[in-house]
Design a protein around this motif. Structure first.
Motif, PDB file in Angstrom:
ATOM      1  N   ILE A  14      20.890 -50.852  92.153  1.00 25.34           N
ATOM      2  CA  ILE A  14      21.180 -51.382  90.821  1.00 25.34           C
ATOM      3  C   ILE A  14      21.087 -50.261  89.795  1.00 25.34           C
ATOM      4  CG2 ILE A  14      20.428 -53.012  89.041  1.00 25.34           C
ATOM      5  CD1 ILE A  14      19.293 -54.703  91.387  1.00 25.34           C
ATOM      6  N   PHE A  15      22.125 -50.124  89.005  1.00 27.43           N
ATOM      7  CA  PHE A  15      22.151 -49.128  87.933  1.00 27.43           C
ATOM      8  C   PHE A  15      22.020 -49.865  86.601  1.00 27.43           C
ATOM      9  CE2 PHE A  15      24.120 -47.202  91.552  1.00 27.43           C
ATOM     10  CZ  PHE A  15      23.615 -45.908  91.548  1.00 27.43           C
ATOM     11  N   LEU A  16      20.911 -49.596  85.911  1.00 24.90           N
ATOM     12  CA  LEU A  16      20.683 -50.197  84.600  1.00 24.90           C
ATOM     13  C   LEU A  16      21.394 -49.336  83.563  1.00 24.90           C
ATOM     14  CD1 LEU A  16      19.287 -52.255  82.776  1.00 24.90           C
ATOM     15  CD2 LEU A  16      17.261 -50.771  82.781  1.00 24.90           C
ATOM     16  N   VAL A  17      22.463 -49.854  83.011  1.00 24.65           N
ATOM     17  CA  VAL A  17      23.298 -49.100  82.081  1.00 24.65           C
ATOM     18  C   VAL A  17      22.850 -49.431  80.659  1.00 24.65           C
ATOM     19  CG1 VAL A  17      25.642 -48.555  81.368  1.00 24.65           C
ATOM     20  CG2 VAL A  17      25.192 -49.258  83.735  1.00 24.65           C
ATOM     21  N   LEU A  18      22.232 -48.466  80.014  1.00 20.80           N
ATOM     22  CA  LEU A  18      21.708 -48.656  78.666  1.00 20.80           C
ATOM     23  C   LEU A  18      22.684 -48.118  77.623  1.00 20.80           C
ATOM     24  CD1 LEU A  18      18.054 -47.519  79.404  1.00 20.80           C
ATOM     25  CD2 LEU A  18      18.807 -49.868  78.944  1.00 20.80           C
ATOM     26  N   PRO A  19      22.571 -48.559  76.409  1.00 25.42           N
ATOM     27  CA  PRO A  19      23.416 -48.006  75.339  1.00 25.42           C
ATOM     28  C   PRO A  19      23.245 -46.487  75.245  1.00 25.42           C
ATOM     29  CG  PRO A  19      22.287 -49.969  74.567  1.00 25.42           C
ATOM     30  CD  PRO A  19      21.686 -49.641  75.909  1.00 25.42           C
ATOM     31  N   ASP A  20      24.353 -45.786  75.007  1.00 25.85           N
ATOM     32  CA  ASP A  20      24.345 -44.335  74.857  1.00 25.85           C
ATOM     33  C   ASP A  20      24.033 -43.616  76.170  1.00 25.85           C
ATOM     34  OD1 ASP A  20      24.995 -42.460  72.911  1.00 25.85           O
ATOM     35  OD2 ASP A  20      22.901 -41.934  72.540  1.00 25.85           O
ATOM     36  N   VAL A  21      24.359 -44.249  77.308  1.00 34.20           N
ATOM     37  CA  VAL A  21      24.062 -43.674  78.612  1.00 34.20           C
ATOM     38  C   VAL A  21      24.802 -42.344  78.788  1.00 34.20           C
ATOM     39  CG1 VAL A  21      25.950 -44.929  79.749  1.00 34.20           C
ATOM     40  CG2 VAL A  21      23.992 -44.146  81.097  1.00 34.20           C
ATOM     41  N   GLN A  22      24.136 -41.406  79.442  1.00 36.89           N
ATOM     42  CA  GLN A  22      24.755 -40.123  79.785  1.00 36.89           C
ATOM     43  C   GLN A  22      25.554 -40.293  81.079  1.00 36.89           C
ATOM     44  OE1 GLN A  22      24.898 -37.492  78.040  1.00 36.89           O
ATOM     45  NE2 GLN A  22      23.074 -37.209  76.785  1.00 36.89           N
ATOM     46  N   LEU A  23      26.831 -39.980  81.026  1.00 33.18           N
ATOM     47  CA  LEU A  23      27.713 -40.278  82.155  1.00 33.18           C
ATOM     48  C   LEU A  23      27.330 -39.538  83.432  1.00 33.18           C
ATOM     49  CD1 LEU A  23      31.201 -40.468  80.410  1.00 33.18           C
ATOM     50  CD2 LEU A  23      29.809 -42.353  81.278  1.00 33.18           C
ATOM     51  N   LEU A  24      26.946 -38.279  83.331  1.00 36.76           N
ATOM     52  CA  LEU A  24      26.605 -37.534  84.539  1.00 36.76           C
ATOM     53  C   LEU A  24      25.318 -38.069  85.170  1.00 36.76           C
ATOM     54  CD1 LEU A  24      27.374 -35.347  86.488  1.00 36.76           C
ATOM     55  CD2 LEU A  24      26.225 -33.667  85.037  1.00 36.76           C
ATOM     56  N   ASP A  25      24.356 -38.456  84.350  1.00 42.45           N
ATOM     57  CA  ASP A  25      23.136 -39.057  84.882  1.00 42.45           C
ATOM     58  C   ASP A  25      23.451 -40.325  85.668  1.00 42.45           C
ATOM     59  OD1 ASP A  25      21.781 -37.078  83.575  1.00 42.45           O
ATOM     60  OD2 ASP A  25      20.864 -38.363  82.063  1.00 42.45           O
ATOM     61  N   LEU A  26      24.435 -41.065  85.193  1.00 32.72           N
ATOM     62  CA  LEU A  26      24.847 -42.303  85.859  1.00 32.72           C
ATOM     63  C   LEU A  26      25.687 -42.011  87.096  1.00 32.72           C
ATOM     64  CD1 LEU A  26      25.179 -45.453  85.817  1.00 32.72           C
ATOM     65  CD2 LEU A  26      27.162 -45.081  84.322  1.00 32.72           C
ATOM     66  N   ALA A  27      26.644 -41.095  86.962  1.00 34.94           N
ATOM     67  CA  ALA A  27      27.634 -40.890  88.020  1.00 34.94           C
ATOM     68  C   ALA A  27      27.070 -40.199  89.253  1.00 34.94           C
ATOM     69  CB  ALA A  27      28.810 -40.085  87.474  1.00 34.94           C
ATOM     70  N   GLY A  28      26.119 -39.267  89.078  1.00 30.92           N
ATOM     71  CA  GLY A  28      25.601 -38.515  90.222  1.00 30.92           C
ATOM     72  C   GLY A  28      24.997 -39.406  91.299  1.00 30.92           C
ATOM     73  N   PRO A  29      23.982 -40.201  90.971  1.00 33.53           N
ATOM     74  CA  PRO A  29      23.406 -41.096  91.986  1.00 33.53           C
ATOM     75  C   PRO A  29      24.398 -42.143  92.502  1.00 33.53           C
ATOM     76  CG  PRO A  29      21.865 -40.769  90.186  1.00 33.53           C
ATOM     77  CD  PRO A  29      23.164 -40.156  89.751  1.00 33.53           C
ATOM     78  N   ILE A  30      25.308 -42.602  91.627  1.00 32.76           N
ATOM     79  CA  ILE A  30      26.351 -43.531  92.097  1.00 32.76           C
ATOM     80  C   ILE A  30      27.135 -42.888  93.226  1.00 32.76           C
ATOM     81  CG2 ILE A  30      28.574 -44.574  91.498  1.00 32.76           C
ATOM     82  CD1 ILE A  30      27.464 -45.190  88.747  1.00 32.76           C
ATOM     83  N   GLN A  31      27.536 -41.629  93.042  1.00 33.18           N
ATOM     84  CA  GLN A  31      28.368 -40.961  94.037  1.00 33.18           C
ATOM     85  C   GLN A  31      27.636 -40.828  95.363  1.00 33.18           C
ATOM     86  OE1 GLN A  31      31.561 -40.077  92.914  1.00 33.18           O
ATOM     87  NE2 GLN A  31      31.987 -39.972  95.107  1.00 33.18           N
ATOM     88  N   VAL A  32      26.337 -40.560  95.326  1.00 36.45           N
ATOM     89  CA  VAL A  32      25.561 -40.423  96.556  1.00 36.45           C
ATOM     90  C   VAL A  32      25.590 -41.721  97.362  1.00 36.45           C
ATOM     91  CG1 VAL A  32      23.222 -40.136  97.479  1.00 36.45           C
ATOM     92  CG2 VAL A  32      24.062 -38.589  95.698  1.00 36.45           C
ATOM     93  N   PHE A  33      25.233 -42.837  96.726  1.00 36.57           N
ATOM     94  CA  PHE A  33      25.133 -44.090  97.474  1.00 36.57           C
ATOM     95  C   PHE A  33      26.503 -44.695  97.761  1.00 36.57           C
ATOM     96  CE2 PHE A  33      20.755 -43.637  96.193  1.00 36.57           C
ATOM     97  CZ  PHE A  33      20.073 -44.129  97.294  1.00 36.57           C
ATOM     98  N   ASP A  34      27.468 -44.461  96.885  1.00 38.99           N
ATOM     99  CA  ASP A  34      28.822 -44.926  97.163  1.00 38.99           C
ATOM    100  C   ASP A  34      29.399 -44.197  98.369  1.00 38.99           C
ATOM    101  OD1 ASP A  34      31.464 -46.268  96.337  1.00 38.99           O
ATOM    102  OD2 ASP A  34      31.990 -44.142  96.392  1.00 38.99           O
TER     103      ASP A  34
END
Length: 344
Positions: A26-46
């Motif tokens: 689960i990725f908790l997407v907060l306002p003003d999220v930094q895209l690379l912080d979000l995308a890196g772990p997504i790419q690993v598990f995806d």
């Protein structure tokens, strides 16, 4: 506008059979999220789920259906916060706000959801300034944690009961895993993947992403499956893959040269340049890795472990083990401690 439910995944031929119930990432997407912080772990598990059929379901959740990132990209069709499940892993990516400002990012229901998730046994991982969000939820007290170097002093000031470290990539303390931010979120995600799905799958994912698993100085040294993959030589990767698949079999430099489609001399020179060790030494380290898993996770006699891991006999195995770990396999098993200190 990016709709998370509209993302298309390219087809790939998986080489790992899916097993067991699916685990929600689960990725908790907060306002003003930094895209690379979000995308890196997504790419690993995806990558683990898409290419290797690891049993993961990725979910992108927020307090509202639409969030604007720090880079002004809108993320839409986000899911509401899911039911709490201790088997989940929750990622809290960083935002474009400072630790002091992060206190205002958490709506009360989201804060309560994080707290209750942790109390239920869910692993919670943060990237960069996401650590401050965990502080706002009261999850950093008396715990080691880290964040981007720019925010270390401010985070410590905001949450004086936390033990903020400034010299690690990531750190785990009582089910809370925090990382320094930006690309270290990928390192942390790879570490989590290794804990959950093993070193071999993690090595494959890391290779797909053209990265390798770094260590943080506090946790166990990384697996040999990953340790000598920090190079871009396809011939050497091919030979390493072959050795992993044939770890218990005898081999020769000539056979490895045939696998790599090169000469023995060229292979020996290129392997040492790429990894820092010889093919023979790498093969022996792989055998010790297999043996270590059996030493700590089974009650098999050492004669059987030696045979299964490719050593000629128990005497050769014991000698190699002591040379590698500094103690006998008998003492290692008695200690029941898999925090092996690698000397290479």
């Amino acid at each position: 506008m990016l709709h998370t439910s509209d993302m298309k995944r390219p087809l790939a031929e998986p080489n790992v059979t899916e097993q067991g119930p699916r685990r929600q990432i689960i990725f908790l997407v907060l306002p003003d999220v930094q895209l690379l912080d979000l995308a890196g772990p997504i790419q690993v598990f995806d990558t683990a789920a898409r290419l290797f059929r690891a049993p993961y379901t990725l979910r992108f959740c927020a307090a509202s259906a639409e969030v604007r990132s720090a880079q002004q990209l809108y993320l839409a069709r986000l899911e509401p916060l899911p039911e709490i499940d201790r088997k989940n892993i929750v990622f809290v990516p960083g935002t474009g706000t400072s630790p002091a400002q992060s206190r205002g990012l958490l709506a009360e229901p989201t804060k309560r959801w994080l707290q209750e998730s942790y109390q239920a046994g869910t692993q919670i991982a943060s990237i960069c300034s996401g650590t401050a969000v965990l502080g706002a939820a009261g999850l950093l007290d008396r715990r080691r944690c880290t964040t981007h170097w720019e925010f270390v002093a401010e985070l410590q000031s905001c949450y004086p009961m936390a033990r903020v470290l400034d010299d690690v990539l990531y750190v785990q303390d009582q089910g809370i895993i925090t990382s320094a931010g930006v690309t270290s979120g990928i390192d942390m995600a790879l570490w989590l993947l290794e804990q959950d799905s093993g070193a071999r799958m993690t090595a494959e994912v890391a290779r797909q992403l053209l990265v390798y698993l770094r260590r943080n100085g506090l946790e166990r040294q990384v697996s040999v499956y990953l340790e000598y993959r920090a190079h871009m030589n396809p011939c050497i990767h091919k030979v390493q893959d072959w050795l992993v698949e044939h770890v218990g079999e005898p081999t020769s430099l000539a056979e490895l040269a045939s696998v790599g489609q090169t000469s023995e001399r060229s292979l020996a020179r290129a392997f040492k340049a790429a990894t820092g060790i010889t093919p023979y030494r790498y093969h022996q380290l792989l055998r010790l890795e297999v043996a270590a898993q059996l030493v700590y996770a089974s009650t098999l006699p050492f004669e059987t472990i030696a045979m299964k891991s490719g050593f000629s006999d128990a005497r050769q195995f014991r000698r190699a083990w002591r040379e590698r770990f500094g103690v006998s396999p008998t003492l290692s098993r008695q200690r029941g401690n898999d925090t092996r200190l690698y000397k290479d």
